[in-house]
Every structure is written in C-alpha cells, then in structure tokens.
Write a protein that holds these residues in place. Structure first.
Motif, PDB file in Angstrom:
ATOM      1  N   THR A 118       0.456  -1.111   0.250  1.00 28.91           N
ATOM      2  CA  THR A 118       0.090   0.223  -0.406  1.00 28.91           C
ATOM      3  C   THR A 118       0.824   1.360  -0.019  1.00 28.91           C
ATOM      4  O   THR A 118       2.258   1.460   0.505  1.00 28.91           O
ATOM      5  N   ARG A 119       0.479   2.419  -0.685  1.00 26.01           N
ATOM      6  CA  ARG A 119       1.172   3.307  -0.407  1.00 26.01           C
ATOM      7  C   ARG A 119       1.277   4.052   0.759  1.00 26.01           C
ATOM      8  O   ARG A 119       0.659   3.655   1.637  1.00 26.01           O
ATOM      9  N   ILE A 120       2.606   4.759   1.325  1.00 21.86           N
ATOM     10  CA  ILE A 120       2.863   5.011   2.141  1.00 21.86           C
ATOM     11  C   ILE A 120       1.989   6.320   2.017  1.00 21.86           C
ATOM     12  O   ILE A 120       2.242   7.133   1.521  1.00 21.86           O
ATOM     13  N   THR A 121       1.202   6.485   3.372  1.00 25.19           N
ATOM     14  CA  THR A 121       0.720   7.874   3.594  1.00 25.19           C
ATOM     15  C   THR A 121       2.222   8.991   4.132  1.00 25.19           C
ATOM     16  O   THR A 121       2.637   8.839   4.449  1.00 25.19           O
ATOM     17  N   SER A 122       1.171   9.863   3.829  1.00 28.82           N
ATOM     18  CA  SER A 122       2.092  11.715   4.486  1.00 28.82           C
ATOM     19  C   SER A 122       2.257  11.509   5.622  1.00 28.82           C
ATOM     20  O   SER A 122       3.218  11.545   6.204  1.00 28.82           O
ATOM     21  N   GLU A 123       0.922  10.960   6.772  1.00 27.26           N
ATOM     22  CA  GLU A 123       1.716  10.950   8.212  1.00 27.26           C
ATOM     23  C   GLU A 123       2.171  10.325   8.191  1.00 27.26           C
ATOM     24  O   GLU A 123       2.801  10.267   9.338  1.00 27.26           O
ATOM     25  N   ILE A 124       2.347   8.957   7.624  1.00 28.18           N
ATOM     26  CA  ILE A 124       3.884   8.141   7.438  1.00 28.18           C
ATOM     27  C   ILE A 124       5.018   8.484   7.127  1.00 28.18           C
ATOM     28  O   ILE A 124       6.336   8.024   8.064  1.00 28.18           O
ATOM     29  N   ARG A 125       5.114   8.779   6.666  1.00 29.54           N
ATOM     30  CA  ARG A 125       5.576   9.282   5.640  1.00 29.54           C
ATOM     31  C   ARG A 125       6.671  10.074   7.275  1.00 29.54           C
ATOM     32  O   ARG A 125       8.056  10.596   7.297  1.00 29.54           O
ATOM     33  N   ASP A 126       5.775  11.336   7.868  1.00 27.84           N
ATOM     34  CA  ASP A 126       6.540  12.116   8.529  1.00 27.84           C
ATOM     35  C   ASP A 126       6.861  12.196   9.475  1.00 27.84           C
ATOM     36  O   ASP A 126       7.241  12.327  10.168  1.00 27.84           O
ATOM     37  N   LEU A 127       6.149  10.185   9.838  1.00 30.08           N
ATOM     38  CA  LEU A 127       6.747   9.694  11.488  1.00 30.08           C
ATOM     39  C   LEU A 127       8.013   9.869  10.671  1.00 30.08           C
ATOM     40  O   LEU A 127       9.572  10.160  12.016  1.00 30.08           O
ATOM     41  N   PHE A 128       9.157   9.682  10.136  1.00 28.80           N
ATOM     42  CA  PHE A 128      10.544   9.307   9.528  1.00 28.80           C
ATOM     43  C   PHE A 128      11.018  10.986   9.595  1.00 28.80           C
ATOM     44  O   PHE A 128      12.742  10.960   9.527  1.00 28.80           O
ATOM     45  N   LEU A 129      10.882  12.240   9.184  1.00 26.69           N
ATOM     46  CA  LEU A 129      11.344  12.888   9.093  1.00 26.69           C
ATOM     47  C   LEU A 129      12.054  13.651  10.545  1.00 26.69           C
ATOM     48  O   LEU A 129      11.141  13.888  11.522  1.00 26.69           O
TER      49      LEU A 129
END
Length: 129
Positions: A118-129
């Motif tokens: 499944t596509r990585i959501t912005s919410e998940i991507r933001d966890l790693f920023l």
C-alpha cells in the motif's frame, strides 16, 4: 529527524567460526533496529493497520566486531515514495567510533487487512522526518 540509535554488546551467540560477529547477525541487527524504530515512533492506530517487509538489503562490511565489543547502531529513513522506503543502518564500534558496517535496505509497506503493498501515507512519511 535525528537517527534512531541503540547499543548492544557482542555475545558468544553473535560469533562465527572465526570468532568475530557473523555476517548473518548484522542482517538481524538491521531488521531489529528497523522494527524497534517503527515500534517507538508509530502510534498504535497505524501499527494496527500496517507493517513493513524487507525487500532487499545491501551491506558493506568495513571492520570486524568481536566478543564483548559495544556496538552502536544508528538508523534513519533516506527516502519514502510509493509503497517503498529506503532505510540506512550504520553499525559502529562504540568505543573506537569506527564504522563496522553500513546497510541500505528497501522496505515495502503492507496493509494488514489485505496483506498487499500500500502507498506510504503522508502521516507515515512524516513519522520519519
């Protein structure tokens, strides 16, 4: 985001026939720190819906580690797009600060309900920023 870090001490269980850390153990450490990082930063609502699987892993071995060495392991996500994420793991001898190994691993985000990428959501991507 600051890299996620953990330390471990090399045990006899980590050693190969040459009395240094077995290459397979480095792969396990890469997997373990990725899981620890995810468990620490992802809220329960996200962890209940998604999980990661390792697609590929490339490790450059630089120096050997030995029994009782204290190992510092650092990780961070360098890229996330589509369904894939690239994670860097650096493994150091904590006492000498020498780089022992560096890994670049590609992971795929899976939705638990469908067991499909499944596509990585912005919410998940933001966890790693």
């Amino acid at each position: 985001m600051k890299p996620f870090e953990t330390t471990i001490v090399v045990t006899e269980h980590d050693l190969d026939d040459l009395n240094h850390v077995n290459n397979v153990r480095y792969v396990q450490w890469v997997n373990d720190i990725a899981k620890q990082n995810w468990e620490q930063i992802a809220p329960p609502t996200i962890k209940e819906e998604y999980f990661w699987v390792m697609l590929s892993n490339h490790i450059d071995y630089k120096q050997a580690a030995y029994l009782n060495d204290t190992i510092l392991i650092k990780t961070y996500v360098s890229k996330s797009e589509g369904v894939k994420s690239t994670r860097i793991v650096e493994i150091y001898n904590k006492d000498t600060s020498k780089l022992l190994a560096k890994s670049e691993t590609n992971w795929c985000l899976i939705r638990k309900k469908t067991q499909k990428p499944t596509r990585i959501t912005s919410e998940i991507r933001d966890l790693f920023l």
